[in-house]
Design a protein around this motif. Structure first.
Motif, PDB file in Angstrom:
ATOM      1  N   LYS A 138       0.846  -1.210   0.000  1.00  0.00           N
ATOM      2  CA  LYS A 138       0.000   0.000   0.000  1.00  0.00           C
ATOM      3  C   LYS A 138       0.873   1.249   0.000  1.00  0.00           C
ATOM      4  CE  LYS A 138      -3.622   2.539   2.237  1.00  0.00           C
ATOM      5  NZ  LYS A 138      -4.210   2.950   3.498  1.00  0.00           N
TER       6      LYS A 138
ATOM      7  N   LYS B 234       2.421   1.738  -3.310  1.00  0.00           N
ATOM      8  CA  LYS B 234       1.455   2.223  -4.293  1.00  0.00           C
ATOM      9  C   LYS B 234       1.224   3.729  -4.114  1.00  0.00           C
ATOM     10  CE  LYS B 234      -3.109   1.516  -6.174  1.00  0.00           C
ATOM     11  NZ  LYS B 234      -4.495   1.314  -5.790  1.00  0.00           N
ATOM     12  N   LEU B 235       1.086   4.156  -2.855  1.00  0.00           N
ATOM     13  CA  LEU B 235       0.863   5.577  -2.587  1.00  0.00           C
ATOM     14  C   LEU B 235       2.061   6.412  -3.031  1.00  0.00           C
ATOM     15  CD1 LEU B 235      -0.773   5.394   0.956  1.00  0.00           C
ATOM     16  CD2 LEU B 235      -1.889   6.101  -1.160  1.00  0.00           C
ATOM     17  N   ALA B 236       3.254   5.821  -2.955  1.00  0.00           N
ATOM     18  CA  ALA B 236       4.475   6.537  -3.349  1.00  0.00           C
ATOM     19  C   ALA B 236       4.794   6.315  -4.824  1.00  0.00           C
ATOM     20  CB  ALA B 236       5.639   6.105  -2.468  1.00  0.00           C
ATOM     21  N   ARG B 237       3.873   5.685  -5.537  1.00  0.00           N
ATOM     22  CA  ARG B 237       4.052   5.379  -6.968  1.00  0.00           C
ATOM     23  C   ARG B 237       5.323   4.576  -7.226  1.00  0.00           C
ATOM     24  NH1 ARG B 237      -0.267   7.285  -6.232  1.00  0.00           N
ATOM     25  NH2 ARG B 237      -1.377   8.805  -7.518  1.00  0.00           N
TER      26      ARG B 237
ATOM     27  N   ILE C 269      -0.445  11.825 -18.513  1.00  0.00           N
ATOM     28  CA  ILE C 269      -1.012  11.543 -17.190  1.00  0.00           C
ATOM     29  C   ILE C 269      -1.995  10.379 -17.317  1.00  0.00           C
ATOM     30  CG2 ILE C 269      -2.371  12.473 -15.291  1.00  0.00           C
ATOM     31  CD1 ILE C 269      -1.351  15.296 -16.327  1.00  0.00           C
ATOM     32  N   LEU C 270      -1.734   9.312 -16.553  1.00  0.00           N
ATOM     33  CA  LEU C 270      -2.545   8.103 -16.728  1.00  0.00           C
ATOM     34  C   LEU C 270      -3.817   8.116 -15.912  1.00  0.00           C
ATOM     35  CD1 LEU C 270       0.273   5.450 -16.894  1.00  0.00           C
ATOM     36  CD2 LEU C 270      -1.147   6.308 -18.762  1.00  0.00           C
ATOM     37  N   SER C 271      -3.718   8.516 -14.650  1.00  0.00           N
ATOM     38  CA  SER C 271      -4.945   8.512 -13.854  1.00  0.00           C
ATOM     39  C   SER C 271      -4.867   9.613 -12.826  1.00  0.00           C
ATOM     40  CB  SER C 271      -5.116   7.168 -13.161  1.00  0.00           C
ATOM     41  OG  SER C 271      -4.092   7.001 -12.212  1.00  0.00           O
ATOM     42  N   GLU C 272      -6.021   9.964 -12.347  1.00  0.00           N
ATOM     43  CA  GLU C 272      -6.101  11.062 -11.372  1.00  0.00           C
ATOM     44  C   GLU C 272      -5.616  10.593 -10.026  1.00  0.00           C
ATOM     45  OE1 GLU C 272      -8.132  14.213 -11.833  1.00  0.00           O
ATOM     46  OE2 GLU C 272      -7.675  13.840 -13.923  1.00  0.00           O
TER      47      GLU C 272
ATOM     48  N   PHE D  44      -0.033  12.740  -5.522  1.00  0.00           N
ATOM     49  CA  PHE D  44       0.791  12.978  -6.701  1.00  0.00           C
ATOM     50  C   PHE D  44      -0.067  13.465  -7.849  1.00  0.00           C
ATOM     51  CE2 PHE D  44       3.287   9.905  -4.352  1.00  0.00           C
ATOM     52  CZ  PHE D  44       4.582  10.397  -4.494  1.00  0.00           C
ATOM     53  N   TYR D  45       0.257  14.637  -8.344  1.00  0.00           N
ATOM     54  CA  TYR D  45      -0.359  15.107  -9.568  1.00  0.00           C
ATOM     55  C   TYR D  45       0.561  16.191 -10.099  1.00  0.00           C
ATOM     56  CZ  TYR D  45      -4.218  15.289 -12.813  1.00  0.00           C
ATOM     57  OH  TYR D  45      -4.971  15.166 -13.946  1.00  0.00           O
ATOM     58  N   PRO D  46       0.750  16.255 -11.410  1.00  0.00           N
ATOM     59  CA  PRO D  46       1.793  17.166 -11.919  1.00  0.00           C
ATOM     60  C   PRO D  46       1.542  18.654 -11.651  1.00  0.00           C
ATOM     61  CG  PRO D  46       1.150  15.565 -13.581  1.00  0.00           C
ATOM     62  CD  PRO D  46       0.175  15.442 -12.464  1.00  0.00           C
TER      63      PRO D  46
ATOM     64  N   LEU E 162      -7.589  15.588 -21.459  1.00  0.00           N
ATOM     65  CA  LEU E 162      -6.593  14.708 -20.865  1.00  0.00           C
ATOM     66  C   LEU E 162      -6.525  13.393 -21.662  1.00  0.00           C
ATOM     67  CD1 LEU E 162      -4.609  13.905 -18.686  1.00  0.00           C
ATOM     68  CD2 LEU E 162      -6.543  13.324 -17.212  1.00  0.00           C
TER      69      LEU E 162
ATOM     70  N   SER F 235       1.721  16.446 -21.101  1.00  0.00           N
ATOM     71  CA  SER F 235       1.082  17.648 -20.560  1.00  0.00           C
ATOM     72  C   SER F 235       2.122  18.709 -20.236  1.00  0.00           C
ATOM     73  CB  SER F 235       0.279  17.307 -19.303  1.00  0.00           C
ATOM     74  OG  SER F 235      -0.771  16.426 -19.623  1.00  0.00           O
TER      75      SER F 235
ATOM     76  N   ARG G  85     -14.381   9.679 -12.876  1.00  0.00           N
ATOM     77  CA  ARG G  85     -13.657   8.480 -12.428  1.00  0.00           C
ATOM     78  C   ARG G  85     -14.239   8.078 -11.075  1.00  0.00           C
ATOM     79  NH1 ARG G  85      -9.484   9.891 -14.208  1.00  0.00           N
ATOM     80  NH2 ARG G  85      -9.328   8.494 -15.959  1.00  0.00           N
TER      81      ARG G  85
ATOM     82  N   ARG H 139      -2.740  10.968   4.006  1.00  0.00           N
ATOM     83  CA  ARG H 139      -1.725  10.914   5.066  1.00  0.00           C
ATOM     84  C   ARG H 139      -1.333  12.307   5.559  1.00  0.00           C
ATOM     85  NH1 ARG H 139       2.223   8.519   1.414  1.00  0.00           N
ATOM     86  NH2 ARG H 139       0.745   9.467  -0.014  1.00  0.00           N
TER      87      ARG H 139
END
Lengths: 97, 494
Positions: free
Chosen positions: A11, A14-17, A94-97, B90-92, B151, B157, B279, B288
Motif C-alpha cells: 500500500k 502504491k501511494l508513493a508510486r 497523465i494516466l490517472s487522477e 501525486f499530480y503534476p 486529458l 502535458s 472516475r 496521510r
C-alpha cells in the motif's frame, strides 16, 4: 508492538508510486519492521506530563508582509526540470487522477 | 423549511458545497511571488513555489487577515490555535507532491449564513445555511494537455505554476441545501460576502471562485443518506443550479429503476447540459495528513481578532434587512441594490445627500444601471456623484424639471457628472412654473382651437387631455403639467 506486513508495504509503495517486485516487498517489510522496532524504543519514555509537539522549535505566528517580488530566476528554475517545452514544464502523459 | 425534490415529491436531495475562494493578496500564501493573473506561463515562480529542497514557506499575514475576516463574516468561530498540515498526493500540477492545507485545526469552524432564495414564479424565502469550516491552503498549478484538447488522448502535458501557491480559503457548507436553486443562491451569497469584504474578486471565469458540489438523494427527511456524488467544473451560478437539478433527477431515476448510484466524481458538461462520470473514487486517496514542520502554529489573539472585526463592513444580509425596514424598500429592490457593494454604497450616499430612498432606488436600479451595463462599468468610479443625483431628484420633486427631462439629461450627467441644476440652466430645460408665462400661452392655445373649446364647454371633458398635449408639444414638455392643468381648468370653466 508495531508489526508491519507485506500488504502494508504494498500500500505504501502504491501511494508513493513505486513498483516493487515480491522479492523487494519482502526485503522492505523486514527492513521497515526493524526500523519501527528501533523507533519503538521511544515508547518506553514516560511522556505523561509532556505536551505534544510537532516541531523542535515552537515558533508561533511567524509571518511575512504581503509584498510581491520577482526573483528573476525563471529560466534557471524551468531548466532544473527533467524536460521543458517553451516556457512550460513538460510532464509525461497523465494516466490517472 | 422542508423542500422535497421538485420533480418527485417522494425524494429529498441533500446538497453540500465546497467553495474555493482565491484571496486577493499581491503575493502568494507562503512566498513573495506575484499572484497576477493571465501572464506568460511560469512567470510567477520561485524556489518556494517549485518546492525546491531547502526552501522555507512563511505565511503571508494578509492571507491570515483575509481568512479571519471571511470567517467572522460567515459567523464562524475563529480558532485560538490553528496549524498547517501536508496533504500528500501525486499530480503534476502540485510541485511538492503535497499541498499545504489545514486538516484538524482549521482557522475557523461552525458558522452560518442567511440566504434569500428567490426564483421567478415562486415565493421568496430566507434560509439559514450552516457552514462547517473555513481553512487556508495553497492553490495548484495549471495543466495544458498537449496533442488533444482533453486529458484523454493527450500525448503529454505542460505545466504552468503561476497559480501554484496562490492563497485559497476553502469554505465547506453543512449538508443543509435541498435544491439546485438553494445551492446557487448560497454560492452567490458567499461571493457577495467575499466581495463586500474585499478579500476576493470572486471571478468565476478566471477561477477565483470555484465550487464543488456533494449531492445525494433519499426517500424523505428521515431516511438514511444515499450515496454521495461529487460534481465539479461549474463556472457560473446557473451552472451550479442546473448541475444539481440534473444530478438529483439522475440519481432518483437510477434508484427507481433499480440501478446503483456509484460514489464518484462527475463533471458538469456545459455544452451538453449534463453530468458525466469522471472516475470512480478509488480507495487510494489516502492523503496521510501530518503537521507541516516548516510552518509554526497560528494564534490569533483577541485584540488582533477584534481589530479585524471592527474593520468589517455591513454585510449584504444586514443591508437587505435595513433597506426594507429603514427605507421601506421592497425585498426585491433591497436585493438588487445590495447585490454589488459599490451600488449599495452609492445608494446610501444618495440617500445621505437627502434624496428619498424610493426615488433613489428607482433611478439607480433603473436608468443608471442600464447605462452602466452598456458601458460595462460599475459604480466604483461613476462620474455622476451621489450628491448630484440627489440634486436631480430634488429638482423633480420641486417640480423644476419633469421626469422626462431628467431622463433626457441623465446620459450626459452619467458620462461626465456635474450639477443637474447647472445643466438645465445652460440648456434652458427647466420647467416653466411661472403663471404669468403659462397663462398667455394657454390663452393663445385656446384661441387656436375655438371648436374644441366650445365642445369642451358642452361637456366633452376628455378634451382637457388634448389641450395639455398641444401645450406640451408647443413647449417641448417644459410646462409644469400640474400648473397647466389648473390654469386650463380655470380658463375653460371660468
Amino acid at each position: 508492538m508495531t508489526k508491519i506486513n507485506a500488504n502494508d508495504v504494498r500500500k505504501v509503495a502504491k501511494l508513493a508510486r513505486l513498483e516493487l517486485s515480491d522479492d523487494l516487498i519482502e526485503t522492505y517489510t523486514l527492513q521497515l519492521e526493524k526500523i519501527l522496532e528501533y523507533v519503538a524504543q521511544l515508547e518506553k519514555i514516560d511522556t505523561k506530563n509532556i505536551p505534544p509537539t510537532t516541531r523542535a522549535v515552537e515558533v508561533i505566528n511567524a509571518f511575512r508582509d504581503d509584498i510581491s517580488q520577482n526573483t528573476n530566476i525563471r529560466e534557471e528554475l524551468i531548466d532544473l526540470a527533467p524536460h521543458r517545452e517553451g516556457d512550460f514544464f513538460r510532464v509525461p502523459k497523465i494516466l490517472s487522477e | 423549511m422542508l423542500q422535497m425534490s421538485e420533480t418527485n415529491p417522494n425524494w429529498e436531495a441533500v446538497i453540500g458545497l465546497e467553495t474555493h475562494v482565491q484571496l486577493g493578496t499581491d503575493s502568494k500564501i507562503f512566498t513573495s511571488a506575484s499572484t497576477s493573473f493571465g501572464d506568460e506561463p511560469n512567470t510567477h515562480i520561485d524556489p518556494v513555489v517549485c518546492g525546491l529542497p531547502g526552501t522555507l514557506p512563511v505565511l503571508n499575514k494578509k492571507v491570515l487577515e483575509y481568512a479571519v475576516k471571511a470567517s467572522m463574516a460567515l459567523n464562524l468561530t475563529v480558532a485560538e490555535h490553528s496549524k498547517f498540515d501536508r496533504k500528500q498526493y501525486f499530480y503534476p500540477d502540485l510541485p511538492k507532491n503535497y499541498q499545504i492545507s489545514q486538516f484538524d485545526e482549521p482557522i475557523a469552524e461552525n458558522g452560518w449564513i442567511e440566504v434569500e432564495v428567490a426564483e421567478k414564479g415562486k415565493e421568496t424565502y430566507i434560509k439559514k445555511i450552516g457552514i462547517e469550516r473555513l481553512h487556508m491552503e495553497e492553490d495548484a498549478g495549471k495543466l495544458v494537455h498537449a496533442g488533444s484538447d482533453r486529458l484523454a488522448g493527450s500525448t503529454h502535458s505542460l505545466v504552468d505554476f503561476n497559480r501554484a501557491g496562490v492563497a485559497l480559503a476553502e469554505i465547506v457548507s453543512k449538508p443543509d441545501l435541498r435544491t439546485g436553486r438553494e445551492a446557487a443562491e448560497y454560492a452567490s451569497e458567499i461571493r457577495r460576502i467575499m466581495r463586500y469584504l474585499g478579500v476576493s474578486d470572486g471571478n468565476m471565469q478566471e477561477g477565483s471562485l470555484r465550487c464543488d458540489v456533494n449531492i445525494s438523494v433519499r426517500r424523505g427527511p428521515d431516511a438514511p443518506f444515499g450515496t454521495k456524488v461529487e460534481i465539479k467544473n461549474m463556472n457560473s451560478f446557473s451552472a451550479i443550479q442546473k448541475a444539481c437539478d440534473y444530478e438529483i433527477n439522475r440519481q432518483i431515476k437510477a434508484y427507481e429503476t433499480g440501478l446503483v448510484v456509484k460514489q464518484e466524481t462527475r463533471l458538469w458538461d456545459e455544452g451538453k447540459q449534463l453530468t458525466k462520470s469522471m472516475r470512480s473514487k478509488e480507495g487510494s486517496s489516502d492523503y496521510r495528513y501530518f503537521p507541516d514542520p516548516d510552518l509554526g502554529p497560528i494564534e490569533v489573539k483577541i485584540d488582533l481578532r477584534e481589530k479585524w472585526r471592527s474593520e468589517l463592513p455591513e454585510l449584504p444580509a444586514a443591508k437587505r434587512h435595513r433597506y426594507a425596514e429603514e427605507y421601506g424598500l421592497s425585498a426585491y429592490d433591497s436585493r438588487v441594490l445590495t447585490d454589488e457593494y459599490s451600488m449599495a454604497k452609492y445608494f446610501e450616499a444618495v440617500v445621505l445627500a437627502g434624496a428619498d430612498p424610493k426615488s433613489a432606488s428607482n433611478w439607480i436600479t433603473g436608468d443608471i444601471s442600464a447605462f452602466l451595463k452598456v458601458k460595462k462599468q460599475d459604480f466604483t468610479n461613476f462620474p455622476f456623484l451621489p450628491e448630484e443625483l440627489a440634486e436631480m431628484i430634488q429638482l423633480i420633486n420641486d417640480g423644476k424639471i419633469s421626469g422626462k427631462i431628467a431622463k433626457e439629461i441623465l446620459p450626459e450627467l452619467s458620462e461626465k457628472g456635474g450639477s443637474p441644476q447647472k445643466m438645465i440652466n445652460e440648456k434652458g430645460l427647466g420647467m416653466i412654473t411661472d403663471i404669468d408665462v403659462i397663462s398667455p400661452m394657454i390663452d393663445e392655445l385656446l384661441g387656436t382651437f375655438p371648436k374644441e373649446v366650445s365642445a369642451f364647454r358642452d361637456g366633452k371633458n376628455k378634451l382637457l387631455g388634448f389641450f395639455i398635449g398641444q401645450l406640451m408639444k408647443k413647449t417641448d414638455g417644459k410646462v409644469d403639467p400640474k400648473l397647466a392643468n389648473q390654469i386650463l381648468n380655470q380658463k375653460l370653466r371660468g
